[in-house]
Design a protein around this motif. Structure first.
Motif, PDB file in Angstrom:
ATOM      1  N   PHE A 170      30.530   6.740  27.625  1.00 26.63           N
ATOM      2  CA  PHE A 170      31.510   6.227  28.589  1.00 26.63           C
ATOM      3  C   PHE A 170      32.566   7.247  28.948  1.00 26.63           C
ATOM      4  O   PHE A 170      33.261   7.106  29.959  1.00 26.63           O
ATOM      5  CB  PHE A 170      32.169   4.956  28.036  1.00 26.63           C
ATOM      6  N   GLU A 171      32.704   8.302  28.147  1.00 27.45           N
ATOM      7  CA  GLU A 171      33.688   9.343  28.436  1.00 27.45           C
ATOM      8  C   GLU A 171      33.067  10.504  29.201  1.00 27.45           C
ATOM      9  O   GLU A 171      33.732  11.517  29.440  1.00 27.45           O
ATOM     10  CB  GLU A 171      34.305   9.866  27.132  1.00 27.45           C
ATOM     11  N   GLY A 172      31.780  10.390  29.558  1.00 27.65           N
ATOM     12  CA  GLY A 172      31.110  11.452  30.291  1.00 27.65           C
ATOM     13  C   GLY A 172      30.428  12.479  29.402  1.00 27.65           C
ATOM     14  O   GLY A 172      29.794  13.417  29.896  1.00 27.65           O
ATOM     15  N   ASP A 173      30.551  12.340  28.080  1.00 20.57           N
ATOM     16  CA  ASP A 173      29.865  13.228  27.153  1.00 20.57           C
ATOM     17  C   ASP A 173      28.376  12.916  27.184  1.00 20.57           C
ATOM     18  O   ASP A 173      27.978  11.764  27.369  1.00 20.57           O
ATOM     19  CB  ASP A 173      30.411  13.058  25.738  1.00 20.57           C
ATOM     20  N   SER A 174      27.537  13.931  27.005  1.00 21.15           N
ATOM     21  CA  SER A 174      26.099  13.690  27.080  1.00 21.15           C
ATOM     22  C   SER A 174      25.335  14.661  26.190  1.00 21.15           C
ATOM     23  O   SER A 174      25.833  15.737  25.853  1.00 21.15           O
ATOM     24  CB  SER A 174      25.599  13.816  28.530  1.00 21.15           C
ATOM     25  N   VAL A 175      24.133  14.255  25.811  1.00 16.99           N
ATOM     26  CA  VAL A 175      23.197  15.112  25.090  1.00 16.99           C
ATOM     27  C   VAL A 175      21.822  14.908  25.710  1.00 16.99           C
ATOM     28  O   VAL A 175      21.503  13.830  26.219  1.00 16.99           O
ATOM     29  CB  VAL A 175      23.139  14.797  23.575  1.00 16.99           C
TER      30      VAL A 175
ATOM     31  N   GLY B 176      24.663   5.301  28.905  1.00 16.87           N
ATOM     32  CA  GLY B 176      23.550   4.795  28.125  1.00 16.87           C
ATOM     33  C   GLY B 176      22.462   5.849  28.030  1.00 16.87           C
ATOM     34  O   GLY B 176      22.709   7.038  28.198  1.00 16.87           O
ATOM     35  N   VAL B 177      21.247   5.398  27.772  1.00 15.27           N
ATOM     36  CA  VAL B 177      20.090   6.289  27.657  1.00 15.27           C
ATOM     37  C   VAL B 177      19.253   6.164  28.922  1.00 15.27           C
ATOM     38  O   VAL B 177      18.961   5.059  29.384  1.00 15.27           O
ATOM     39  CB  VAL B 177      19.254   5.943  26.413  1.00 15.27           C
ATOM     40  N   LEU B 178      18.875   7.307  29.451  1.00 13.47           N
ATOM     41  CA  LEU B 178      18.177   7.388  30.734  1.00 13.47           C
ATOM     42  C   LEU B 178      17.015   8.359  30.586  1.00 13.47           C
ATOM     43  O   LEU B 178      17.135   9.393  29.922  1.00 13.47           O
ATOM     44  CB  LEU B 178      19.150   7.905  31.796  1.00 13.47           C
ATOM     45  N   CYS B 179      15.890   8.051  31.217  1.00 19.74           N
ATOM     46  CA  CYS B 179      14.748   8.973  31.236  1.00 19.74           C
ATOM     47  C   CYS B 179      14.437   9.363  32.677  1.00 19.74           C
ATOM     48  O   CYS B 179      14.408   8.509  33.570  1.00 19.74           O
ATOM     49  CB  CYS B 179      13.522   8.339  30.596  1.00 19.74           C
ATOM     50  N   VAL B 180      14.216  10.652  32.884  1.00 19.16           N
ATOM     51  CA  VAL B 180      13.793  11.159  34.189  1.00 19.16           C
ATOM     52  C   VAL B 180      12.403  11.774  34.020  1.00 19.16           C
ATOM     53  O   VAL B 180      12.209  12.650  33.177  1.00 19.16           O
ATOM     54  CB  VAL B 180      14.766  12.205  34.753  1.00 19.16           C
ATOM     55  N   GLU B 181      11.445  11.275  34.797  1.00 14.84           N
ATOM     56  CA  GLU B 181      10.074  11.788  34.751  1.00 14.84           C
ATOM     57  C   GLU B 181       9.863  12.777  35.904  1.00 14.84           C
ATOM     58  O   GLU B 181      10.282  12.516  37.033  1.00 14.84           O
ATOM     59  CB  GLU B 181       9.086  10.638  34.860  1.00 14.84           C
ATOM     60  N   PHE B 182       9.188  13.884  35.594  1.00 14.01           N
ATOM     61  CA  PHE B 182       8.971  14.957  36.556  1.00 14.01           C
ATOM     62  C   PHE B 182       7.493  15.289  36.692  1.00 14.01           C
ATOM     63  O   PHE B 182       6.730  15.194  35.724  1.00 14.01           O
ATOM     64  CB  PHE B 182       9.661  16.251  36.105  1.00 14.01           C
TER      65      PHE B 182
ATOM     66  N   GLN C 215      21.576   5.083  22.009  1.00 15.20           N
ATOM     67  CA  GLN C 215      21.932   3.925  22.828  1.00 15.20           C
ATOM     68  C   GLN C 215      22.984   3.070  22.119  1.00 15.20           C
ATOM     69  O   GLN C 215      23.972   2.643  22.731  1.00 15.20           O
ATOM     70  CB  GLN C 215      20.680   3.101  23.122  1.00 15.20           C
ATOM     71  N   ALA C 216      22.793   2.836  20.835  1.00 13.78           N
ATOM     72  CA  ALA C 216      23.768   2.060  20.066  1.00 13.78           C
ATOM     73  C   ALA C 216      25.101   2.808  19.976  1.00 13.78           C
ATOM     74  O   ALA C 216      26.176   2.201  20.068  1.00 13.78           O
ATOM     75  CB  ALA C 216      23.227   1.767  18.671  1.00 13.78           C
ATOM     76  N   ARG C 217      25.046   4.119  19.802  1.00 12.04           N
ATOM     77  CA  ARG C 217      26.275   4.917  19.720  1.00 12.04           C
ATOM     78  C   ARG C 217      27.070   4.841  21.025  1.00 12.04           C
ATOM     79  O   ARG C 217      28.302   4.711  21.005  1.00 12.04           O
ATOM     80  CB  ARG C 217      25.942   6.379  19.395  1.00 12.04           C
ATOM     81  N   VAL C 218      26.365   4.942  22.149  1.00 11.13           N
ATOM     82  CA  VAL C 218      27.055   4.822  23.436  1.00 11.13           C
ATOM     83  C   VAL C 218      27.742   3.473  23.537  1.00 11.13           C
ATOM     84  O   VAL C 218      28.932   3.373  23.885  1.00 11.13           O
ATOM     85  CB  VAL C 218      26.063   5.005  24.609  1.00 11.13           C
ATOM     86  N   MET C 219      27.032   2.412  23.227  1.00 13.88           N
ATOM     87  CA  MET C 219      27.574   1.065  23.367  1.00 13.88           C
ATOM     88  C   MET C 219      28.788   0.845  22.474  1.00 13.88           C
ATOM     89  O   MET C 219      29.747   0.174  22.864  1.00 13.88           O
ATOM     90  CB  MET C 219      26.495   0.036  23.054  1.00 13.88           C
ATOM     91  N   ALA C 220      28.745   1.426  21.279  1.00 11.52           N
ATOM     92  CA  ALA C 220      29.820   1.212  20.312  1.00 11.52           C
ATOM     93  C   ALA C 220      30.960   2.224  20.453  1.00 11.52           C
ATOM     94  O   ALA C 220      31.921   2.169  19.689  1.00 11.52           O
ATOM     95  CB  ALA C 220      29.246   1.280  18.898  1.00 11.52           C
ATOM     96  N   GLY C 221      30.848   3.121  21.425  1.00 12.60           N
ATOM     97  CA  GLY C 221      31.903   4.117  21.608  1.00 12.60           C
ATOM     98  C   GLY C 221      31.936   5.164  20.512  1.00 12.60           C
ATOM     99  O   GLY C 221      32.975   5.791  20.281  1.00 12.60           O
ATOM    100  N   LEU C 222      30.815   5.365  19.847  1.00 11.42           N
ATOM    101  CA  LEU C 222      30.727   6.390  18.808  1.00 11.42           C
ATOM    102  C   LEU C 222      30.381   7.738  19.422  1.00 11.42           C
ATOM    103  O   LEU C 222      29.775   7.812  20.491  1.00 11.42           O
ATOM    104  CB  LEU C 222      29.638   6.016  17.796  1.00 11.42           C
ATOM    105  N   PRO C 223      30.734   8.836  18.742  1.00 16.21           N
ATOM    106  CA  PRO C 223      30.263  10.146  19.210  1.00 16.21           C
ATOM    107  C   PRO C 223      28.740  10.184  19.220  1.00 16.21           C
ATOM    108  O   PRO C 223      28.087   9.561  18.374  1.00 16.21           O
ATOM    109  CB  PRO C 223      30.832  11.123  18.168  1.00 16.21           C
ATOM    110  N   LEU C 224      28.176  10.904  20.163  1.00 19.22           N
ATOM    111  CA  LEU C 224      26.734  11.022  20.235  1.00 19.22           C
ATOM    112  C   LEU C 224      26.226  11.918  19.108  1.00 19.22           C
ATOM    113  O   LEU C 224      26.883  12.868  18.708  1.00 19.22           O
ATOM    114  CB  LEU C 224      26.316  11.595  21.589  1.00 19.22           C
ATOM    115  N   GLY C 225      25.031  11.595  18.597  1.00 16.68           N
ATOM    116  CA  GLY C 225      24.436  12.390  17.544  1.00 16.68           C
ATOM    117  C   GLY C 225      23.662  13.574  18.105  1.00 16.68           C
ATOM    118  O   GLY C 225      23.356  13.639  19.296  1.00 16.68           O
TER     119      GLY C 225
END
Length: 392
Positions: free
Chosen positions: A203-208, A254-260, A296-306
């Motif tokens: 939610f803060e724009g952080d991503s992995v 959240g978690v997103l998949c992009v297929e190429f 996905q659970a980390r995003v929802m709970a506002g936890l740092p991403l692993g």
């Protein structure tokens, strides 16, 4: 911890909500519960894979007002397990609780016409195509789109709602078979192989971004995903950048998949977006420091991403109900022979009724090297009666 992150943080013991009770939801439940969270699942089925393991199963239709209220009253944040959940249900929930991803983001990827327009607007290549809203659009379609694939714009998945068409006449026939619903006519491209990228964005724009998977499909359903060094650095960089741009453009959380599609020229073209954890990311449960479901659970709970770091090269084999049959006679697959390969990790989804084409589970095979993972995966495939993965 920043002030903004602390405001979104949910301590273990909080309730996380889920629309959809399939296998993706089941694996999400396991991951969320391992972090100490409780999960409420809304699904209309009396028995479903996620409902079997969730802390609460709200049996209601996805657009049922009372069911949605019960979910929102119980949960601080809600996500979806599949992209065909009504976007309006997510918008309704957003009036009462936090929703990840938003109804607006899901609405874009639920419609192939809107999805392709959005991707192209980000400056990311898509296959040449035309929106088909009526027979006149097919009659006027550019000849360069043949041979092509006609795809229903909404509610298609796993190869359903798609037809290869060599001529305009074949396209008109397929369009009629689909019931005259809106479609996309997409040109067939000189394909070399297919890849996918799973990204988690907070939610803060952080991503992995997870390691890229190379995928093989059979009859429109993912059969094999391989991870661990087959893609060139250039392809990997382009795919990661495109996935990041798509997630940011959607304001996705959240978690997103992009297929190429990777073309024979080496060029990269986006096929489609899945607004959820993805079959091709299942390897992450065993082969990565943090799985896509934990993210996905980390995003929802506002936890740092692993960390999504790959621990070992891996091959994931999708298990369909077909392997429960020899001809038309039902039998139990040879799990003991498959698991005699000691690098194999089996995941079954709790579905009691094995049917042809139904996703029943997956098995991930790890190796010290990708060559070893392929070798062991071939042994598992033989034990379970799957096609030879070395001939894909």
């Amino acid at each position: 911890m920043s002030q903004s992150r602390s405001n979104s943080f949910l301590a273990p013991g909080a309730w996380l909500g889920l629309l959809g009770g399939g296998q993706l939801g089941r694996m999400f439940c396991h991951a969320a519960q391992s972090l100490g969270y409780r999960v409420a699942v809304l699904d209309p089925a009396e028995e479903c894979p996620a409902g079997m393991v969730a802390d609460m199963h709200i049996r209601a239709a996805y657009d049922d007002a009372q069911g949605l209220k019960a979910l929102a009253d119980r949960c601080t944040v809600v996500t979806t397990e599949f992209e065909n959940v009504p976007a309006d249900s997510l918008r309704t929930l957003a009036q009462r609780c936090r929703v990840s991803p938003s109804g607006e983001a899901v609405a874009v990827v639920q419609d192939r016409i809107a999805e392709k327009a959005f991707i192209a607007a980000q400056g990311i290549p898509v296959a040449p195509h035309a929106a088909i809203l009526d027979k006149e659009d097919l009659a006027a379609a550019d000849e360069a789109l043949f041979p092509g694939i006609l795809k229903v714009a909404r509610l298609g998945y796993d190869g359903k709602g798609q037809a290869r068409v060599s001529t305009r006449a074949e396209a008109l026939s397929a369009y009629a078979e689909f019931g005259g619903v809106p479609c996309v006519l997409e040109a067939l491209l000189p394909l070399d192989h297919e890849i996918s990228v799973v990204i988690a964005r907070g939610f803060e724009g952080d991503s992995v971004v997870f390691p890229i998977a190379r995928n093989v499909h059979r009859d429109g359903i993912l059969a094999v995903s391989t991870v661990g060094g087959e893609e060139s650095g250039s392809v990997q960089a382009q795919a990661r950048d495109a996935a990041q741009s798509i997630a940011q453009g959607l304001d996705y959380h959240g978690v997103l998949c992009v297929e190429f599609f990777v073309l024979q020229s080496g060029a990269l073209v986006v096929n489609e977006i899945a607004p959820r954890p993805h079959n091709s990311g299942h390897y992450s449960m065993d082969a990565c420091l943090t799985s896509q479901f934990e993210q996905q659970a980390r995003v929802m709970a506002g936890l740092p991403l692993g960390s999504p770091a790959l621990l070992r090269p891996a091959v994931m084999l999708n298990l369909l109900g077909d392997i429960w049959y020899e001809g038309q006679t039902q039998r139990e697959p040879a799990w003991d022979e498959a698991l005699a390969v000691d690098t194999a990790k089996l995941h079954l989804y709790g579905k009691h009724d094995a049917r042809f084409g139904r996703k029943m589970g997956h098995v991930t095979i790890l190796g010290e090297t990708l060559e070893q993972a392929h070798h062991d995966a071939a042994r598992v495939a033989r034990a379970l009666g799957l096609p030879d993965i070395n001939h894909d």
